[in-house]
Design an enzyme around this catalytic site. Structure first.
Site, mmCIF file in Angstrom:
data_model
loop_
_atom_site.group_PDB
_atom_site.id
_atom_site.type_symbol
_atom_site.label_atom_id
_atom_site.label_comp_id
_atom_site.label_asym_id
_atom_site.label_seq_id
_atom_site.Cartn_x
_atom_site.Cartn_y
_atom_site.Cartn_z
ATOM 1 N N ASP A 56 1.044 -1.159 -0.102
ATOM 2 C CA ASP A 56 0.020 0.209 0.073
ATOM 3 C C ASP A 56 0.899 1.194 -0.081
ATOM 4 O O ASP A 56 2.070 1.173 0.289
ATOM 5 C CB ASP A 56 -0.905 -0.213 1.284
ATOM 6 C CG ASP A 56 -1.778 1.144 1.183
ATOM 7 O OD1 ASP A 56 -2.309 1.624 0.228
ATOM 8 O OD2 ASP A 56 -2.332 1.151 2.619
ATOM 9 N N GLU A 104 2.736 5.140 -3.902
ATOM 10 C CA GLU A 104 2.626 5.984 -5.001
ATOM 11 C C GLU A 104 4.069 6.880 -5.167
ATOM 12 O O GLU A 104 4.315 7.058 -6.241
ATOM 13 C CB GLU A 104 1.378 7.027 -5.065
ATOM 14 C CG GLU A 104 0.263 6.360 -5.032
ATOM 15 C CD GLU A 104 -0.129 5.294 -3.838
ATOM 16 O OE1 GLU A 104 0.328 5.680 -2.656
ATOM 17 O OE2 GLU A 104 -0.884 4.461 -4.120
ATOM 18 N N ASP A 134 -9.082 3.485 -2.449
ATOM 19 C CA ASP A 134 -9.938 4.059 -1.468
ATOM 20 C C ASP A 134 -11.025 4.274 -2.112
ATOM 21 O O ASP A 134 -11.550 5.718 -2.036
ATOM 22 C CB ASP A 134 -9.453 5.065 -0.719
ATOM 23 C CG ASP A 134 -8.033 4.514 0.151
ATOM 24 O OD1 ASP A 134 -8.180 3.327 0.300
ATOM 25 O OD2 ASP A 134 -7.346 5.398 0.811
HETATM 26 O O1 MIG Z 1 -3.553 5.852 4.879
HETATM 27 O O2 MIG Z 1 -3.555 0.785 5.770
HETATM 28 O O3 MIG Z 1 -5.881 2.120 0.548
HETATM 29 O O4 MIG Z 1 -6.683 -0.203 1.575
HETATM 30 O O5 MIG Z 1 -6.789 0.023 4.614
HETATM 31 C C1 MIG Z 1 -4.562 4.862 4.597
HETATM 32 C C2 MIG Z 1 -4.960 1.448 5.932
HETATM 33 C C3 MIG Z 1 -3.467 3.645 4.333
HETATM 34 C C4 MIG Z 1 -4.872 2.905 2.554
HETATM 35 C C5 MIG Z 1 -5.308 1.885 1.671
HETATM 36 C C6 MIG Z 1 -6.493 1.076 2.435
HETATM 37 C C7 MIG Z 1 -5.959 0.615 3.729
HETATM 38 C C8 MIG Z 1 -5.338 1.676 4.587
HETATM 39 N N1 MIG Z 1 -4.351 2.642 3.786
#
Ligand code: MIG
Length: 800
Positions: free
Chosen positions: A412, A415, A487
């Site tokens: 995650d 980017e 999200d």
């Molecule tokens: O700032 O890990 O897209 O699926 O549950 C949020 C927490 C960070 C973004 C991800 C989401 C995940 C969440 N993350």
């Protein structure tokens, strides 16, 4: 001269000299006129007034076009694994143009000015530069302008909102963490810069391989050109001349790679939330699935499993004995996937950080200070995944999780995201030793993280396939990872948008994709959850997820009705696994996506681009899915040419028209193409269960012949690469009144020992001949007739 005058002139002179001079305004520069050319091992190199242009053959229908005002870069592409092959078999230097041909594709380079045109074998114009604009530079930025063809449509470009037909829209590629993105947002998390142009029953593809911030214009605010360009780097694109969308996808994935076979368990139902903890809650969750007989394969651990969000650690209070917990989950048939973000907390004594420092793994400012930014753990440094040494280091960090029994890894925030979401562009990267800045590395950061995760995990897992899931990505990511659409929001519009995002990623070479069922953020309703889950049953990646503090998203938390609907659909998903797995094999072999926009098979049927129908798609070769809002209990569905059966009722429809059908929450409009062959199995509670050992071959009556390639392997290892698979062709030939179960190929023994033929729509047929023996058909469920045979390995022919 008097002294006063002298002083006066001196003063005037000084004044004049101090008036600043101004440079002329900066205008764009076009490539200009042809000056000379020479042949290269796989193509030609052309000199023009203002730039160099190179054309390189990567296949009979694949030509790479590069242009630069300086020297060509020798940085290898992160996306491309294909190599130049062959050359132009004919090179003609005419007075006003060069004519280059591969036999399949002809490239004409007009000389004054340089305009590149592509023609197919029949001499039909596929695509041409817009005269007067062509390849241009504006400062460091470069753009290629293409003439808009009459009625030209554009499809693909990956994770982009908007219509299936992108004509009239413009997009940007710059991987962005966009929490709760509106349903028209751009850019999103991934950059997949491949699109397909369609006009006059012709098709072509363009892959713009430039990792800088890029823009694509498909005739937005103009009716002169489509264009693609980036703020820096080379004009560097691949032109594909395949004469169908399927052919183009094959060529594009031939160049950028195809997915490996996923672990079978990754195709099951996956339950996620931010976050399940402690261990007792996780175990309860697993038990509840089993008690309620809702099949599932995977539980996700989001950021709370870690100690203070530090990657590669466990929170010892919440998870005192992770491997014992994972063992218990395994006993119940569950796999565990843990989230792993790129940010490594700056903390003395923390192992991942110390070893990163010691091995010099982090991204730096130009003055050598590690770039630091705040994310979940606090202030972090960020690994430089463009450095091969760092990728290996990172891959090895998974050792602990792997030895604890974790089999999937969820990347995650890559980017990369940080609080404030403004990463300084001057921070520096290794770029495989070529050096570069965030401007160039940004769009590939996530992909290289997923790559390092995949390579590390695959190496550590003793021949077992890991599941890797990433949020950010670049072209070619399909070689390493699945993608989810970030999200999203609990709304009907978002649910419908998800289908378009998923289908569009399939059109850009990434087959293993899905969206958070029920919506990540916002409050989902029972109806929305039920509808969303039913649609997602027919998407490649099947996972429910929701954010911190959101209402529960387990299928049984919305009341009995939704629980029953969820069970029904999840059961169906597990029944369809042989069909779905074979579709993954096709993706692995040819790049054909699992969720197939109707633009793949019905490219020039204008109705499929109608905004009312553009969310429809085929799931695998023969199941048509029509997503419907949760507020609507009927739907107008467009059925393309041919005949179709409603899957739930067996009712037959003629295609080439739209029909209004019932769409209660318990019955999503799903149709099966006439002549379809769909292998299914009994309901199992997880993908590792064998079931009743019967492969059910559903065959739908129709007038057209159909062939289906069935695939099976052990579902967990890479032994299929050494021949341990089973492939067999099923053929339905209505004219010859014959069904052939082909000889099994490969040396894997099927888990099915029987094949049950389930005939749909063969009314009045009571018996068939198997070889020379006549056998009676049994009455099956609904309007079907069945016959059960030993699976065997040899060919079996049924006739009537
Ligand atoms: O700032 O890990 O897209 O699926 O549950 C949020 C927490 C960070 C973004 C991800 C989401 C995940 C969440 N993350």
């Amino acid at each position: 001269m008097k002294k006063v005058w002298k002083m006066f002139f001196a003063a005037m002179f000084a004044l004049l000299m101090s008036i600043p001079t101004f440079a002329a305004g900066r205008l764009s520069v076009q490539i200009g006129n042809f000056t000379s050319f020479k042949e290269t091992p796989n193509g030609v190199l052309i000199s023009a007034d203002n730039a160099k242009l190179s054309l390189t053959v990567y296949g009979p229908e694949v030509v790479r076009v590069r242009a630069t005002q300086g020297d060509f870069s020798d940085l290898p592409s992160y996306a491309v694994i294909g190599q130049p092959t062959g050359k132009f078999t004919s090179v003609k230097d005419e007075s006003d143009k060069l004519v280059l041909s591969t036999g399949e594709l002809t490239v004409e380079v007009n000389k004054n000015p340089i305009i590149v045109r592509f023609y197919n074998k029949d001499g039909k114009l596929l695509n041409e530069d817009e005269k007067g604009l062509g390849i241009s530079w504006l400062g460091t930025g470069t753009t290629c302008y293409k003439k808009l063809q009459p009625d030209e449509r554009f499809i693909g470009l990956g994770e982009k909102t908007g219509n299936l037909d992108r004509r009239g829209s413009a997009y940007e590629d710059w991987n962005t963490d966009h929490y709760g993105y509106p349903d028209n947002a751009d850019p999103l998390y991934t950059s997949l810069p491949f699109y397909i142009g369609l006009h006059n029953n012709l098709s072509y593809g363009i892959f713009f391989d430039n990792t800088y911030k890029a823009t694509f214009n498909f005739g937005a605010s103009n009716n002169r050109f489509s264009s693609f360009g980036a703020v820096d780097g080379e004009m560097n694109y691949y032109f594909f001349g395949g004469n169908s969308v399927a052919e183009l996808l094959k060529e594009y994935t031939g160049l950028t790679g195809r997915m490996k076979m996923p672990p079978m368990w990754g195709l099951g139902f996956q339950q996620c939330r931010w976050s399940y903890f402690p261990d007792t809650e996780v175990l309860n969750l697993a038990r509840t699935f089993r008690e309620k007989k809702i099949p599932a394969d995977v539980i996700y651990l989001d950021i709370h499993y870690m100690d203070a969000y530090k990657v590669f650690t466990w929170n010892k209070e919440r998870f005192p004995n992770p491997s014992a917990m994972i063992d218990s989950l395994k006993d119940m048939g569950f796999h565990v996937v843990t989230i792993v973000d790129p940010g490594v907390k700056k903390e003395k004594g923390y192992r991942a950080y110390e070893s990163g420092l010691k091995n010099d793994c982090f991204v730096k400012y130009p003055d050598g200070i590690n770039w630091a930014a705040d994310v979940w753990p606090g202030t972090c440094n960020f690994p430089d995944f463009t450095n091969p040494k760092v990728r290996t280091w990172w891959g090895d960090l998974y050792k602990g999780l792997v030895s604890d029994g974790v089999t999937g890894f969820w990347n995650d925030m890559n980017e990369p995201a940080s609080w404030g979401n403004m990463v300084p562009n001057l921070v520096e990267f290794d770029m495989e030793g070529h050096k570069g800045t965030m401007e160039e590395a940004h769009n590939i950061y996530g992909m290289q993280m997923a790559r390092s995760t995949y390579e590390g995990a695959a190496k550590l897992m003793n021949g077992k396939r890991p599941l890797v899931l990433t949020r950010a990505a670049y072209a070619g990511v399909q070689r390493y990872s699945a993608i989810w659409t970030g999200d999203n929001v609990a709304s009907d519009d978002h649910m419908l948008l998800a289908s378009r995002l998923i289908n569009s990623m399939g059109l850009a070479g990434v087959p293993f994709v899905g969206a958070d069922i029920g919506g990540f953020t916002g409050k989902t309703t029972p109806d929305l959850f039920a509808r969303w889950l039913s649609i997602a049953t027919y998407t490649p990646f099947f996972r429910s997820h929701s954010e911190y503090n959101s209402r529960a998203h387990e299928p049984w938390t919305f009341g009995e009705d939704v629980e029953a609907i969820s069970r029904k659909y999840i059961n169906e998903r597990y029944q369809m696994l042989p069909y779905i797995y074979s579709a993954f094999d096709e993706a692995h072999e040819t790049g054909m996506p699992i969720a197939r926009s109707l633009a793949i098979n019905y490219t020039f049927d204008k109705n499929i681009y109608n905004p009312d129908f553009q969310d429809e798609y085929l799931f695998g070769p023969s199941i048509l899915v029509a997503p419907v809002s949760s507020k609507q209990m009927f739907e107008r569905v467009y059925l393309p040419e041919g005949s179709w059966y409603r899957k739930s009722t067996g009712k037959k429809y003629d295609g080439g028209q739209s029909v209004i059908v019932d769409a209660p929450l318990s019955d999503l409009p799903v149709f099966v193409k006439a002549s379809a062959i769909i292998p299914m199995q009994s309901t199992v509670q997880n993908t590792a269960q064998k079931g009743d050992g019967i492969l059910r071959l559903h065959i739908y009556s129709g007038s057209r012949p159909n062939k289906y390639l069935y695939y099976e392997d052990d579902g967990t290892t890479y032994q299929y690469q050494d021949g341990h698979f089973l492939r067999r062709e099923f053929v339905f030939d209505p004219a010859a009144k014959k069904i052939t179960i082909g000889k099994a190929e490969g040396n894997y023994t099927s888990k099915f020992n029987k094949i049950e033929i389930v005939l749909h729509g063969f009314d009045g047929m009571n018996s068939v001949k198997v070889g020379r023996k006549t056998m009676n058909l049994q009455k099956g469920e609904g309007n079907t007739q069945t016959l059960t045979l030993d699976a065997g390995k040899g060919e079996t022919v049924l006739s009537w």
